[in-house]
Design a protein around this motif. Structure first.
Motif, PDB file in Angstrom:
ATOM      1  N   ALA A 107       0.276  -0.939  -0.240  1.00 28.27           N
ATOM      2  CA  ALA A 107       0.035   0.246  -0.147  1.00 28.27           C
ATOM      3  C   ALA A 107       0.619   1.428   0.759  1.00 28.27           C
ATOM      4  O   ALA A 107       1.792   1.325   0.625  1.00 28.27           O
TER       5      ALA A 107
ATOM      6  N   GLU B 284       0.287   8.082   6.597  1.00 30.69           N
ATOM      7  CA  GLU B 284      -1.482   6.932   6.513  1.00 30.69           C
ATOM      8  C   GLU B 284      -1.032   6.446   5.325  1.00 30.69           C
ATOM      9  O   GLU B 284      -0.820   6.336   4.512  1.00 30.69           O
ATOM     10  N   ASP B 285      -2.016   5.398   5.302  1.00 28.76           N
ATOM     11  CA  ASP B 285      -1.718   4.319   3.661  1.00 28.76           C
ATOM     12  C   ASP B 285      -2.832   4.330   3.329  1.00 28.76           C
ATOM     13  O   ASP B 285      -3.751   4.013   4.148  1.00 28.76           O
ATOM     14  N   ARG B 286      -2.322   4.297   1.525  1.00 27.36           N
ATOM     15  CA  ARG B 286      -4.266   3.922   0.739  1.00 27.36           C
ATOM     16  C   ARG B 286      -3.435   2.445  -0.455  1.00 27.36           C
ATOM     17  O   ARG B 286      -2.562   2.163  -0.465  1.00 27.36           O
ATOM     18  N   LYS B 287      -4.602   1.991   0.040  1.00 31.07           N
ATOM     19  CA  LYS B 287      -4.763  -0.165  -0.492  1.00 31.07           C
ATOM     20  C   LYS B 287      -5.060   0.387  -1.531  1.00 31.07           C
ATOM     21  O   LYS B 287      -5.941   1.493  -2.974  1.00 31.07           O
TER      22      LYS B 287
ATOM     23  N   HIS C 288     -10.540  13.230   2.980  1.00 29.01           N
ATOM     24  CA  HIS C 288      -9.237  12.170   3.883  1.00 29.01           C
ATOM     25  C   HIS C 288      -8.357  13.277   2.474  1.00 29.01           C
ATOM     26  O   HIS C 288      -7.733  12.463   1.700  1.00 29.01           O
TER      27      HIS C 288
ATOM     28  N   CYS D  31      -6.303  14.137  -4.555  1.00 32.62           N
ATOM     29  CA  CYS D  31      -7.100  13.579  -3.585  1.00 32.62           C
ATOM     30  C   CYS D  31      -8.632  13.782  -3.444  1.00 32.62           C
ATOM     31  O   CYS D  31      -9.055  14.768  -3.697  1.00 32.62           O
TER      32      CYS D  31
ATOM     33  N   SER E  47      -5.630   4.615  -5.016  1.00 34.00           N
ATOM     34  CA  SER E  47      -7.007   4.399  -4.648  1.00 34.00           C
ATOM     35  C   SER E  47      -7.245   5.117  -4.731  1.00 34.00           C
ATOM     36  O   SER E  47      -7.367   5.964  -5.427  1.00 34.00           O
ATOM     37  N   GLY E  48      -8.790   4.578  -5.184  1.00 27.85           N
ATOM     38  CA  GLY E  48     -10.287   4.584  -4.847  1.00 27.85           C
ATOM     39  C   GLY E  48     -10.151   4.514  -6.771  1.00 27.85           C
ATOM     40  O   GLY E  48      -9.467   3.966  -7.274  1.00 27.85           O
TER      41      GLY E  48
ATOM     42  N   SER F 283     -12.874   0.801  -2.993  1.00 27.74           N
ATOM     43  CA  SER F 283     -12.835   1.603  -2.071  1.00 27.74           C
ATOM     44  C   SER F 283     -12.674   2.722  -1.117  1.00 27.74           C
ATOM     45  O   SER F 283     -13.744   3.212  -0.536  1.00 27.74           O
ATOM     46  N   GLU F 284     -11.525   2.186  -1.587  1.00 25.49           N
ATOM     47  CA  GLU F 284     -10.373   3.091  -0.645  1.00 25.49           C
ATOM     48  C   GLU F 284     -10.862   5.152  -1.199  1.00 25.49           C
ATOM     49  O   GLU F 284     -11.054   5.030  -1.869  1.00 25.49           O
TER      50      GLU F 284
END
Length: 701
Positions: free
Chosen positions: A291, A303-306, A398, A394, A336-337, A310-311
């Motif tokens: 991530a 913070e991390d994002r996978k 978030h 982003c 992500s997202g 859904s993130e």
């Protein structure tokens, strides 16, 4: 095509030394992947090749930063985002930013030249960004081609762990195909179909023993990454299946513990299809990469994002291109997202929301409109007002800042002016667009002379910029002599310097009083040019004025005390001071810091620093003495000599940039055009007093 099977996506790039065949290989990949999806006639291919003509003239990689293509392997269709990276060292920043968004890379070598100096640079850059890679030894048809020697050099020079997956059938003009050691079959290409057709045959008798020997090495190497395979290898190697070998090698490759080696001749259309097969087989998908980690701009927490839809959305803009029809085209990788056309994204650097009007994926040279670009994918968008390379895009609720890319400072400047005054606005507009595309290229106006100064990473870099101004923006320029970008530094520490700033002019005055210790920054402090330490106790200076002192020093460092060059590597310790309850404000403390900088740096042994370049010259043995003599004349320090593959010698030296103008021409003259050189910025080092005096004298003229 909405490709929700992320494990079937590959974000890859081709990295190599200049002239190892990156662009030819990319071009063949587009040719064959294009053909798998439309009825192939060679004139389709010809169009792909022709489309490269302007690039060939410029001699610099493909125009589109990311090309999407598809390839079917093992019954599944993979989506490949191919990012082209340049090989020339003046464009290191391009390589850096491409590697930053890749999941895997194809490290390409010329079979005749082996591991060259620039191959080492890109290999280290890939290590820095943890990019797994497979090796491709190209140009097997060239005289002097030697696949096994190149594999050995990868161990010796790069410290890599190459695992041989194919061995060549013939070499030089007799290069016919490869033996695939996983399938234990021979693959032979048909010259008459441009290599589009090939046949899989039994291994020729004269290669059987060699193939068995290398197959055993492959199994032994693969067994290191899989315990079950290790047991089978010990008991009965003949029971090992193709899928088990592929799974084990993939595991080692994704973990960056080995580099599977393939070979071919892209120019002769041999070896490209298996290269695509094994790209799908061995290189990681976005799901295999950890991530992505970033910082929350509000809390400063990590913070991390996978890579999941859904993130919350996080994407990184890695390249900005100016398209004559669409304006500013921004390439980004979505981590992500997802990014949706017509929606808003938030840019934490500018603190603004941006609406992305349209989204595209580049398919060789066509733009394919998309409704959204999803996690793990790479695309391009139009409609940004304020964006720079390395910006994070982003979700406003978030916010996250992904680690941006760091680019080296420029080392060379040249003054430019349009040939006719009427072109002034066109030139300014063109330069601004080019500076936006390229973070290692800057433009500023010299305050004293009013000239427009452009700065970059080397002579070639600036030549190309001026050439692009002429072609893309139709502006003809006159240019001055190239100038070196010096810096300043101090050599001594001055302790307890007191600076009082007072101004009384009826009504409220201005007052600030600071005591600072100023010296060179600590060797292990790498974050910034200014190391600022606050040691004020007991509120002698209120907290809200401390950042103003830091800002004052930071601003003052833009103009040093000797020749107005930027000051580097400064440590300022704010130890004490005082304030006036009415007259003190932030501006007063900023101005006090400005004055302290000017006064204290004069007493701290200021020196001029010049850029030192790492130069590598590949020269025939008989010219070596002349090349070294010439480098010594240029104040160069020769650091070593190595033998190159073709019996030539590689001379490595550190040489001041000031002495390297026009070097390419001089080198041609000394060696009758037989030597080549590469040069990249290494560090700044102090100039001797006499030379510094000369530079400062010239400035006054």
């Amino acid at each position: 095509m909405a490709n929700r099977d992320l494990h079937l996506t590959r974000n890859i790039g081709i990295m190599a030394h200049i002239d190892a065949g990156k662009t030819t290989t990319s071009e063949r990949i587009l040719f064959y992947t294009g053909k798998t999806h439309k009825i192939g006639e060679v004139h389709d291919g010809a169009a792909t090749m022709d489309w490269m003509a302007q690039e060939q003239e410029r001699g610099i990689t493909i125009t589109s930063a990311a090309t999407t293509c598809q390839w079917t392997w093992n019954g599944k269709t993979y989506k490949i985002n191919l990012i082209d990276t340049p090989g020339h060292v003046d464009f290191t920043a391009e390589v850096e930013r491409s590697l930053r968004v890749l999941d895997g890379a194809i490290a390409t070598y010329s079979a005749a030249d082996g591991v060259q100096p620039q191959s080492e640079t890109v290999w280290r850059q890939a290590d820095k960004y943890n990019v797994p890679r497979i090796g491709y030894v190209n140009k097997m048809d060239r005289s002097g081609a030697d696949f096994f020697e190149t594999v050995q050099q990868m161990k010796d020079i790069l410290g890599a762990n190459p695992i041989v997956i194919q061995i060549p059938i013939g070499a030089e003009e007799n290069f016919k195909g490869v033996v695939d050691l996983i399938k234990m079959k021979a693959i032979l290409w048909h010259d008459e179909t441009m290599g589009a057709e090939y046949e899989v045959d039994e291994i020729p008798d004269d290669l059987k023993d060699e193939a068995e020997e290398w197959r055993d090495k492959l199994l032994e190497g693969a067994a290191d990454f899989d315990d079950a395979l290790m047991e089978k290898y010990m008991d009965d190697p003949s029971t090992i299946t193709e899928d088990e070998i592929i799974a084990a090698v993939r595991k080692g490759c994704v973990a960056m513990e080995c580099c599977p080696m393939l070979l071919g001749s892209s120019y002769k259309n041999k070896g490209v299809q298996p290269l695509l097969d094994y790209t799908c087989a061995f290189l990681p998908s976005p799901e295999d990469t950890p991530a992505i980690v970033g910082t929350n701009p509000e809390t400063g927490e990590e913070e991390d994002r996978k890579p999941l839809e859904s993130e919350p959305t996080a994407a990184l803009a890695f390249k900005i291109a100016t398209d004559p029809f669409m304006g500013r085209l921004v390439y980004f990788r979505v981590y992500s997202g997802k990014v949706v056309a017509g929606s808003y994204v938030y840019n934490p650097r500018s603190g603004k929301k941006e609406r992305i009007s349209r989204l595209f994926q580049m398919n060789s040279h066509q733009e394919i409109p998309m409704d959204s670009i999803d996690a793990g994918d790479i695309g391009a968008g139009v409609g940004f007002k304020d964006i720079r390379t390395g910006d994070t895009l982003c979700d406003e609720n978030h916010p996250i800042v992904l680690e941006s890319m760091t680019f080296p400072d420029t080392v060379i400047s040249v003054a430019v002016e349009p040939k006719s005054q009427a072109d002034m606005a066109k030139m300014d507009n063109g330069l601004a667009k080019l500076a936006e595309e390229d973070p290692t290229f800057t433009v500023h106006t010299d305050e004293q002379s009013g000239q427009t100064i452009i700065s970059g990473m080397g002579e070639l870099h600036l030549d190309i910029i001026i050439d692009r101004l002429r072609r893309e923006f139709k502006v003809e320029c006159n240019q001055g002599k190239p100038r070196v970008n010096y810096k300043e530094a101090i050599t001594k520490t001055v302790e307890g310097w007191r600076e009082v700033y007072k101004k009384q002019s009826g009504g409220r005055g201005k007052f600030a009083d600071i005591i600072v210790t100023v010296g060179p920054k600590d060797p292990d402090y790498k974050e910034d040019d200014l190391q600022f330490v606050n040691e004020v106790k007991g509120g002698n200076i209120p907290k809200e004025f401390i950042p103003s002192v830091q800002k004052g020093f930071k601003d003052a460092m833009k103009n040093g005390v000797l020749g107005g060059f930027p000051m580097t590597d400064l440590k300022v310790v704010l130890t004490d001071g005082s304030f006036h309850p009415v007259d003190s404000d932030q501006i007063s403390f900023e101005l006090a810091a400005h004055a302290a900088f000017k006064n204290v740096c004069q007493k701290a042994g200021p020196v001029l620093m010049e850029p030192i370049m790492k130069v590598e010259v590949v020269t025939p043995e008989e010219n070596m003495g002349d090349v070294i003599g010439d480098l010594n004349k240029r104040r160069g320090m020769v650091q070593g000599m190595e033998e190159a593959r073709s019996g030539a010698r590689i001379v490595k030296a550190m040489v001041p940039l000031a002495e390297m103008f026009g070097y390419v021409t001089a080198l041609r003259t000394i060696t009758s055009g037989r030597a080549t050189s590469t040069m990249e910025y290494d560090h700044h080092a102090p100039l001797s007093q006499s030379l510094a005096d000369q530079v400062l004298e010239e400035l006054k003229r």
